[in-house]
Design an enzyme around this catalytic site. Structure first.
Site, PDB file in Angstrom:
ATOM      1  N   SER A  35       0.817  -1.227   0.000  1.00  0.00           N
ATOM      2  CA  SER A  35       0.000   0.000   0.000  1.00  0.00           C
ATOM      3  C   SER A  35       0.848   1.273   0.000  1.00  0.00           C
ATOM      4  CB  SER A  35      -0.967  -0.003   1.183  1.00  0.00           C
ATOM      5  OG  SER A  35      -1.953  -0.993   0.969  1.00  0.00           O
ATOM      6  N   LYS A  90      -9.791  -4.935  10.699  1.00  0.00           N
ATOM      7  CA  LYS A  90     -10.996  -4.420  10.032  1.00  0.00           C
ATOM      8  C   LYS A  90     -12.262  -4.594  10.873  1.00  0.00           C
ATOM      9  CE  LYS A  90      -9.269  -5.466   5.387  1.00  0.00           C
ATOM     10  NZ  LYS A  90      -9.572  -6.062   4.081  1.00  0.00           N
ATOM     11  N   ASP A 126     -13.468  -2.287   0.138  1.00  0.00           N
ATOM     12  CA  ASP A 126     -13.142  -3.586  -0.465  1.00  0.00           C
ATOM     13  C   ASP A 126     -14.181  -4.013  -1.513  1.00  0.00           C
ATOM     14  OD1 ASP A 126     -10.709  -4.097   0.785  1.00  0.00           O
ATOM     15  OD2 ASP A 126     -11.639  -5.100   2.498  1.00  0.00           O
ATOM     16  N   GLY A 151     -15.836 -19.261   0.213  1.00  0.00           N
ATOM     17  CA  GLY A 151     -15.357 -18.719   1.477  1.00  0.00           C
ATOM     18  C   GLY A 151     -16.483 -18.106   2.293  1.00  0.00           C
ATOM     19  N   GLY A 153     -15.376 -16.109   5.318  1.00  0.00           N
ATOM     20  CA  GLY A 153     -14.678 -15.231   6.259  1.00  0.00           C
ATOM     21  C   GLY A 153     -14.989 -13.772   5.955  1.00  0.00           C
ATOM     22  N   GLY A 154     -14.123 -12.886   6.434  1.00  0.00           N
ATOM     23  CA  GLY A 154     -14.355 -11.455   6.289  1.00  0.00           C
ATOM     24  C   GLY A 154     -14.422 -11.001   4.837  1.00  0.00           C
ATOM     25  N   ALA A 155     -13.503 -11.471   4.011  1.00  0.00           N
ATOM     26  CA  ALA A 155     -13.476 -11.042   2.607  1.00  0.00           C
ATOM     27  C   ALA A 155     -14.713 -11.548   1.879  1.00  0.00           C
ATOM     28  CB  ALA A 155     -12.206 -11.541   1.926  1.00  0.00           C
TER      29      ALA A 155
HETATM   30  P1  NDP Z   1     -10.593 -15.234   6.872  1.00  0.00           P
HETATM   31  O1  NDP Z   1      -9.558 -15.877   7.726  1.00  0.00           O
HETATM   32  O2  NDP Z   1     -11.624 -14.342   7.488  1.00  0.00           O
HETATM   33  O3  NDP Z   1     -11.395 -16.403   6.088  1.00  0.00           O
HETATM   34  C1  NDP Z   1     -10.710 -17.457   5.505  1.00  0.00           C
HETATM   35  C2  NDP Z   1     -11.656 -18.278   4.621  1.00  0.00           C
HETATM   36  O4  NDP Z   1     -10.847 -19.213   3.887  1.00  0.00           O
HETATM   37  C3  NDP Z   1     -12.677 -19.102   5.380  1.00  0.00           C
HETATM   38  O5  NDP Z   1     -13.855 -19.208   4.604  1.00  0.00           O
HETATM   39  C4  NDP Z   1     -11.979 -20.466   5.475  1.00  0.00           C
HETATM   40  O6  NDP Z   1     -12.886 -21.551   5.565  1.00  0.00           O
HETATM   41  C5  NDP Z   1     -11.312 -20.534   4.136  1.00  0.00           C
HETATM   42  N1  NDP Z   1     -10.143 -21.419   4.089  1.00  0.00           N
HETATM   43  C6  NDP Z   1      -8.971 -21.258   4.725  1.00  0.00           C
HETATM   44  N2  NDP Z   1      -8.125 -22.267   4.399  1.00  0.00           N
HETATM   45  C7  NDP Z   1      -8.795 -23.074   3.553  1.00  0.00           C
HETATM   46  C8  NDP Z   1      -8.451 -24.282   2.873  1.00  0.00           C
HETATM   47  N3  NDP Z   1      -7.252 -24.849   3.005  1.00  0.00           N
HETATM   48  N4  NDP Z   1      -9.382 -24.841   2.056  1.00  0.00           N
HETATM   49  C9  NDP Z   1     -10.598 -24.257   1.901  1.00  0.00           C
HETATM   50  N5  NDP Z   1     -10.978 -23.124   2.521  1.00  0.00           N
HETATM   51  C10 NDP Z   1     -10.090 -22.537   3.343  1.00  0.00           C
HETATM   52  O7  NDP Z   1      -9.781 -14.482   5.734  1.00  0.00           O
HETATM   53  P2  NDP Z   1     -10.258 -13.224   4.869  1.00  0.00           P
HETATM   54  O8  NDP Z   1     -11.680 -13.432   4.534  1.00  0.00           O
HETATM   55  O9  NDP Z   1      -9.853 -11.975   5.534  1.00  0.00           O
HETATM   56  O10 NDP Z   1      -9.343 -13.344   3.554  1.00  0.00           O
HETATM   57  C11 NDP Z   1      -9.565 -14.363   2.592  1.00  0.00           C
HETATM   58  C12 NDP Z   1      -8.640 -14.180   1.408  1.00  0.00           C
HETATM   59  O11 NDP Z   1      -8.957 -12.989   0.691  1.00  0.00           O
HETATM   60  C13 NDP Z   1      -7.170 -14.085   1.779  1.00  0.00           C
HETATM   61  O12 NDP Z   1      -6.445 -14.882   0.891  1.00  0.00           O
HETATM   62  C14 NDP Z   1      -6.837 -12.620   1.566  1.00  0.00           C
HETATM   63  O13 NDP Z   1      -5.488 -12.467   1.177  1.00  0.00           O
HETATM   64  C15 NDP Z   1      -7.774 -12.270   0.406  1.00  0.00           C
HETATM   65  N6  NDP Z   1      -8.083 -10.839   0.350  1.00  0.00           N
HETATM   66  C16 NDP Z   1      -7.681 -10.116  -0.740  1.00  0.00           C
HETATM   67  C17 NDP Z   1      -7.945  -8.771  -0.832  1.00  0.00           C
HETATM   68  C18 NDP Z   1      -7.493  -8.006  -2.029  1.00  0.00           C
HETATM   69  O14 NDP Z   1      -7.493  -6.754  -1.980  1.00  0.00           O
HETATM   70  N7  NDP Z   1      -7.130  -8.648  -3.128  1.00  0.00           N
HETATM   71  C19 NDP Z   1      -8.681  -8.061   0.233  1.00  0.00           C
HETATM   72  C20 NDP Z   1      -9.077  -8.916   1.327  1.00  0.00           C
HETATM   73  C21 NDP Z   1      -8.775 -10.254   1.377  1.00  0.00           C
HETATM   74  P3  NDP Z   1     -13.370 -22.151   6.996  1.00  0.00           P
HETATM   75  O15 NDP Z   1     -14.571 -21.339   7.387  1.00  0.00           O
HETATM   76  O16 NDP Z   1     -13.693 -23.541   6.654  1.00  0.00           O
HETATM   77  O17 NDP Z   1     -12.227 -22.019   7.955  1.00  0.00           O
END
Ligand code: NDP
Length: 305
Positions: A35, A90, A126, A151, A153-155
């Site tokens: 950034s 965040k 985002d 997914g 999670g947060g994203a």
């Molecule tokens: P979180 O930790 O909040 O969520 C992670 C997610 O990934 C969950 O749904 C989790 O599933 C899943 N997951 C993790 N490992 C595995 C695996 N081995 N197989 C399958 N599913 C898996 O992370 P964020 O939501 O914050 O971020 C997610 C991705 O988005 C990251 O890679 C981040 O770098 C990317 N990102 C990119 C941005 C950009 O500007 N390009 C901005 C924000 C994020 P479970 O619920 O089963 O644990």
């Protein structure tokens, strides 16, 4: 002028004396962040035609989550014009700012803060970053057809809210852990007006999945070289395109499979760039479309891409 390659900490803030306008990204860890490279390149470009940007600097601070509340107060007292927040801040910051942009409310997370006399104003750029990144690389509007989102999670939550707010016709969400998927579906269901909303297990795609969907990876599967792909694209009705939010590494197992299947695909670098350009717009009033090309070139250079 503060050195934009340095990683600062809270102890540096007490003696912060940059006479110009300060901006910063806070995270933990933060040293990988591109950034500062993106924002300082855009500010330098703007300064060529608008001298008021000559003394603007964007730096990075490593702030552990326990220190965030205190840090937000100190950055405000030091009159930083704006902050970006990345992992893990965040969600923590969401309940700690004076005002939240209505569009960010359903996301439950903020990545951009703007200074005001009475306190921080919180925004989430985002969703804009994702929509603009998908448009720029794949020529597709999020509302143009069905979306298969990977997914929970947060994203993924931010992406789902953006799809629903833009009115995509159908949103199918797949996640490894069913409980997390159900939590997300419950949280966003009130936003699904005309959108058909479903969840499924990525290892058991339902027969009703539509052809021609945009697949968006919002899992972290693919960040490490040994990670599995979050879904087998060959097991889905042929998608129209695949967007992976991960940009480092630039080619994840999911994108490699998309390429082998001849699907249009792109990584998340453009999402990163467009969310950053929107943050800069919030701080400067200069449109994101104007600064995004400079930021993209700077991000590519910083990542050696
Ligand atoms: P979180 O930790 O909040 O969520 C992670 C997610 O990934 C969950 O749904 C989790 O599933 C899943 N997951 C993790 N490992 C595995 C695996 N081995 N197989 C399958 N599913 C898996 O992370 P964020 O939501 O914050 O971020 C997610 C991705 O988005 C990251 O890679 C981040 O770098 C990317 N990102 C990119 C941005 C950009 O500007 N390009 C901005 C924000 C994020 P479970 O619920 O089963 O644990």
């Amino acid at each position: 002028m503060p050195d934009s390659d340095s990683v600062f900490t809270l102890s540096d803030l007490a003696s912060w004396a940059h006479p110009g306008v300060s901006l910063a990204v806070l995270g933990h860890p933060i040293k990988h962040s591109v950034s500062p490279a993106m924002h300082n390149a855009a500010l330098a470009r703007l300064a060529q035609s608008h001298p008021r940007f000559r003394d603007w600097r964007y730096v990075r601070f490593d702030i552990p989550p326990a220190d965030l509340p205190q840090a937000l107060e100190q950055f405000h007292a030091k009159k930083f014009r704006g902050l970006n927040l990345t992992v893990p801040h965040k969600v923590i910051a969401f309940g700690r700012v004076r005002e939240i942009d209505p569009a960010a409310q359903p996301v439950g997370a903020i990545n951009t803060l703007r200074w005001s006399e009475s306190g921080w104003q919180g925004f989430n750029t985002d969703g804009h970053g994702l929509a603009s990144g998908v448009q720029a690389t794949l020529g597709r509007d999020l509302a143009a057809g069905p979306v298969i989102l990977l997914g929970a999670g947060g994203a993924a939550r931010g992406a789902a809210v953006e799809c629903l707010q833009r009115g995509c016709p159908a949103l199918w969400i797949a996640n490894r852990t069913r409980e997390n998927l159900d939590t997300l579906l419950t949280a966003i269901r009130p936003l699904a007006r005309q959108t058909v909303l479903h969840g499924f297990a990525p290892d058991a795609p339902p027969a009703e999945l539509p052809r021609g969907a945009l697949v968006i990876n919002a899992t972290s599967a693919g960040l490490r070289p040994a990670d599995p792909a979050p879904i087998d694209l060959a097991a889905l009705p042929r998608p129209a395109a695949v967007y992976d939010m991960i940009y480092n590494p630039p080619a994840t197992p999911l994108l490699l499979q998309a390429g082998k299947l001849g699907l249009a695909c792109a990584n998340g670098l453009t999402m990163l760039v467009h969310q950053g350009a929107k943050s800069l717009e919030i701080w400067t009033g200069v449109s994101a479309g104007q600064t995004a090309p400079t930021m993209l070139a700077a991000a590519r250079a910083a990542l050696g891409a």
